[in-house]
Enzyme design. Sequence first.
Site, PDB file in Angstrom:
ATOM      1  N   LYS A  22       0.806 -10.221   1.894  1.00 13.99           N
ATOM      2  CA  LYS A  22       2.108  -9.557   1.933  1.00 13.99           C
ATOM      3  C   LYS A  22       2.349  -8.905   3.296  1.00 13.99           C
ATOM      4  CE  LYS A  22       2.536  -5.310   0.390  1.00 13.99           C
ATOM      5  NZ  LYS A  22       3.263  -4.350   1.258  1.00 13.99           N
ATOM      6  N   ASN A  23       1.331  -8.235   3.811  1.00 11.15           N
ATOM      7  CA  ASN A  23       1.505  -7.490   5.049  1.00 11.15           C
ATOM      8  C   ASN A  23       1.696  -8.395   6.257  1.00 11.15           C
ATOM      9  OD1 ASN A  23       1.336  -5.030   3.750  1.00 11.15           O
ATOM     10  ND2 ASN A  23      -0.864  -4.811   4.084  1.00 11.15           N
ATOM     11  N   CYS A 117       5.747   3.049  -0.581  1.00  8.92           N
ATOM     12  CA  CYS A 117       4.949   3.916  -1.446  1.00  8.92           C
ATOM     13  C   CYS A 117       4.944   5.345  -0.927  1.00  8.92           C
ATOM     14  CB  CYS A 117       3.515   3.400  -1.545  1.00  8.92           C
ATOM     15  SG  CYS A 117       3.349   1.869  -2.465  1.00  8.92           S
ATOM     16  N   ARG A 122       5.522   8.802   7.009  1.00 14.95           N
ATOM     17  CA  ARG A 122       5.439   7.556   7.775  1.00 14.95           C
ATOM     18  C   ARG A 122       6.416   7.648   8.930  1.00 14.95           C
ATOM     19  NH1 ARG A 122       4.056   2.501   4.164  1.00 14.95           N
ATOM     20  NH2 ARG A 122       3.001   3.432   2.409  1.00 14.95           N
ATOM     21  N   ILE A 124       8.331   7.154  12.446  1.00 12.34           N
ATOM     22  CA  ILE A 124       8.668   5.957  13.225  1.00 12.34           C
ATOM     23  C   ILE A 124       8.832   6.316  14.697  1.00 12.34           C
ATOM     24  CG2 ILE A 124       9.706   4.734  11.282  1.00 12.34           C
ATOM     25  CD1 ILE A 124      12.440   5.555  12.365  1.00 12.34           C
ATOM     26  N   ASP A 125       8.216   7.418  15.107  1.00 13.14           N
ATOM     27  CA  ASP A 125       8.365   7.861  16.487  1.00 13.14           C
ATOM     28  C   ASP A 125       7.782   6.858  17.488  1.00 13.14           C
ATOM     29  OD1 ASP A 125       5.912   8.733  15.248  1.00 13.14           O
ATOM     30  OD2 ASP A 125       5.456   9.816  17.086  1.00 13.14           O
ATOM     31  N   GLN A 126       6.694   6.174  17.119  1.00 17.64           N
ATOM     32  CA  GLN A 126       6.101   5.215  18.049  1.00 17.64           C
ATOM     33  C   GLN A 126       6.968   3.955  18.195  1.00 17.64           C
ATOM     34  OE1 GLN A 126       3.210   6.114  19.908  1.00 17.64           O
ATOM     35  NE2 GLN A 126       3.995   7.988  18.944  1.00 17.64           N
ATOM     36  N   ASP A 306      -5.925   0.612   2.385  1.00 10.68           N
ATOM     37  CA  ASP A 306      -5.353  -0.090   1.239  1.00 10.68           C
ATOM     38  C   ASP A 306      -6.402  -0.496   0.200  1.00 10.68           C
ATOM     39  OD1 ASP A 306      -2.783   0.172   2.086  1.00 10.68           O
ATOM     40  OD2 ASP A 306      -2.523  -1.894   2.737  1.00 10.68           O
ATOM     41  N   ILE A 328      -5.871   8.000   7.270  1.00 12.49           N
ATOM     42  CA  ILE A 328      -4.589   7.358   7.587  1.00 12.49           C
ATOM     43  C   ILE A 328      -3.413   8.101   6.945  1.00 12.49           C
ATOM     44  CG2 ILE A 328      -3.330   5.182   7.636  1.00 12.49           C
ATOM     45  CD1 ILE A 328      -6.023   5.047   9.091  1.00 12.49           C
ATOM     46  N   ARG A 398       5.039  -4.955  -6.186  1.00 11.01           N
ATOM     47  CA  ARG A 398       5.418  -5.005  -4.773  1.00 11.01           C
ATOM     48  C   ARG A 398       4.451  -5.863  -3.956  1.00 11.01           C
ATOM     49  NH1 ARG A 398       4.851  -0.254  -2.030  1.00 11.01           N
ATOM     50  NH2 ARG A 398       5.594  -1.507  -0.284  1.00 11.01           N
TER      51      ARG A 398
END
Length: 419
Positions: A22-23, A117, A122, A124-126, A306, A328, A398
């Site tokens: 999926k990833n 999830c 999470r 998104i600055d990077q 994960d 993480i 998912r």
Amino acid sequence: MEQYAINGGNPLVGEVEIGGAKNAALPILAASLMTDETVLIENMPDVRDTNILLDAMAGIGTHVERVDRHTVKINGSLIHDLTVNGDSVKKIRASYYFLGALLGKYKKATVVLPGGCDIGCRAIDQHIKGFKALGATVEIAHGMITAEASHLCGAHIYLDVVSVGATINIMMAAALAEGRTTIENAAKEPHIVDLANFLNTMGADIRGAGTDVIKINGVEKLTGGKSYSVVPDQIEAGTFMLAAVASRGDITIRNCITKHLECVTAKILEIGGNVEAGEDFLRVWCDKRPSKATIKTLPYPGFPTDLQAQMGVVLSIADGTSIINESIWESRFQYTNELNKMGAQITSQGKSAIFEGVEKLYGASVYSTDLRAGAALIIAGIIAEGRTEIYNLGHIDRGYENIEEKFRKLGANIERVQE
């Protein structure tokens, strides 16, 4: 309301075939928009996240043809809308991959802020840092993020933290930028390599994927006309590896890349399990109670976050006291409350948890708190004494395709039922 009903106590024995990752599939699907020619994607997992992404692609004018359950033809030549929105797409994290893909091709993209999830912040600055370094302006307003540039120019980008999503987004945008882009402190996960390979088949010039320095020489356009098969899912494979240990079973896992699973193999051997590795298969078996361990999740090639919850089930019945440090995500121990309902003795605080191993778990009604926690609870139900009911199956759907059928073929007594 749907639930999994599991009558536990059966060791898992047999063979299981691993599907596409999926990833890896999600960024590859987004990247397929970057050419006006038709692209054929094979070994695509038929899970909720990929289906939502395909629907969103169709919604902006992409021609999407489902050849079969695991094969899709995509043509992005008629895209008419550079805004990706909607209630369904905002629920998945991968929605932000449209930013890098559309910014690279059209120099503009507006995407709803991503969900996924609930396992922690999470940021998104990077991603934003990378887009700005390439010459784009970025604005966040009304729950949407817009990136726009008159043209993109290669840049030297150092990621402050290792970020899979940012590495992917920058790589896509830079593939069609002018000049060379260098990403330092890049993520090294297998799906980073898979995306780079896919883009290179379309004419991109990306080198170093799988290391912490990726160099991208921008090209004028990308082409299609070729087929590409998504890499096997290391997390699905790892889930079944740990299920074999937890149930004291014997599972042969087919269609996997053993190199991607070396960190899991090492831990299984450490706690008393057995692993036999072939060219594209792993046999995992265990005939005794696992021993204690200390785990710290890390970016690849470290132990995957994960697989943390699935390993947590193993350690909940291990002999002795174990510790998991989650480096993480800060909210990834929500599943421990559900395991404690089943008789586990786990104390979690912040990003650490202590597992006092018990002899056995007992069936209970539990709730899936996220995708991987849901898989962990299935394993817990399989090894527990009595009946377990698992709710919130949408999380599991998912990322796992027909997971109950695969477990059933291994001897688990599991059914998907309507309450």
